[in-house]
Design a protein around this motif. Structure first.
Motif, PDB file in Angstrom:
ATOM      1  N   UNK A   7      25.627  18.812 -26.728  1.00 45.06           N
ATOM      2  CA  UNK A   7      26.064  18.342 -25.410  1.00 45.06           C
ATOM      3  C   UNK A   7      24.884  18.272 -24.441  1.00 45.06           C
ATOM      4  N   UNK A   8      23.989  19.240 -24.526  1.00 45.51           N
ATOM      5  CA  UNK A   8      22.815  19.240 -23.647  1.00 45.51           C
ATOM      6  C   UNK A   8      21.886  18.077 -23.984  1.00 45.51           C
ATOM      7  N   UNK A   9      21.761  17.783 -25.257  1.00 50.95           N
ATOM      8  CA  UNK A   9      20.945  16.640 -25.678  1.00 50.95           C
ATOM      9  C   UNK A   9      21.536  15.354 -25.114  1.00 50.95           C
ATOM     10  N   UNK A  10      22.836  15.204 -25.229  1.00 52.56           N
ATOM     11  CA  UNK A  10      23.503  14.018 -24.705  1.00 52.56           C
ATOM     12  C   UNK A  10      23.352  13.952 -23.196  1.00 52.56           C
ATOM     13  N   UNK A  21      26.378   4.103 -21.555  1.00 52.19           N
ATOM     14  CA  UNK A  21      26.283   3.089 -22.606  1.00 52.19           C
ATOM     15  C   UNK A  21      24.880   3.032 -23.206  1.00 52.19           C
ATOM     16  N   UNK A  22      23.856   3.043 -22.348  1.00 51.98           N
ATOM     17  CA  UNK A  22      22.471   3.006 -22.832  1.00 51.98           C
ATOM     18  C   UNK A  22      22.134   4.268 -23.621  1.00 51.98           C
ATOM     19  N   UNK A  29      25.374   6.610 -31.221  1.00 51.73           N
ATOM     20  CA  UNK A  29      26.750   7.111 -31.252  1.00 51.73           C
ATOM     21  C   UNK A  29      27.595   6.219 -30.349  1.00 51.73           C
ATOM     22  N   UNK A  30      28.894   6.372 -30.413  1.00 42.43           N
ATOM     23  CA  UNK A  30      29.764   5.529 -29.603  1.00 42.43           C
ATOM     24  C   UNK A  30      29.769   5.986 -28.147  1.00 42.43           C
ATOM     25  N   UNK A  31      30.047   5.050 -27.261  1.00 41.35           N
ATOM     26  CA  UNK A  31      30.109   5.362 -25.829  1.00 41.35           C
ATOM     27  C   UNK A  31      31.221   6.382 -25.541  1.00 41.35           C
ATOM     28  N   UNK A  36      32.933  11.804 -23.840  1.00 41.24           N
ATOM     29  CA  UNK A  36      33.680  13.013 -24.173  1.00 41.24           C
ATOM     30  C   UNK A  36      32.774  14.247 -24.162  1.00 41.24           C
ATOM     31  N   UNK A  37      31.562  14.116 -24.676  1.00 41.63           N
ATOM     32  CA  UNK A  37      30.624  15.243 -24.690  1.00 41.63           C
ATOM     33  C   UNK A  37      30.284  15.666 -23.259  1.00 41.63           C
TER      34      UNK A  37
END
Length: 66
Positions: A7-10, A21-22, A29-31, A36-37
């Motif tokens: 989650x922190x990476x995301x 989106x970017x 991975x999907x948007x 959600x993350x």
């Protein structure tokens, strides 16, 4: 508190790109998975990390601190 480090990476990629989106495209991975993350991270930290706009996302003061 059981936060997945992914989650922190995301969070980092979304903040850097200024766009869910970017960030999803860069992470391959999907948007919806990225959204959600971020939602899970915000829930676990009990803080809103991004202000969502029609042009992307901006960090909140809590997001800046993270």
């Amino acid at each position: 508190m059981n936060i997945n480090l992914e989650y922190y990476k995301i969070f980092y990629y979304v903040a850097r790109q200024g766009s869910v989106t970017a960030a999803a495209a860069e992470l391959s991975v999907s948007q919806p998975a990225v959204s959600q993350a971020i939602k899970h991270l915000e829930t676990e930290l009990d803080a809103r990390l991004f202000n969502r706009t029609s042009k992307g996302v901006r960090l909140t003061p809590e997001g800046e601190a993270l």
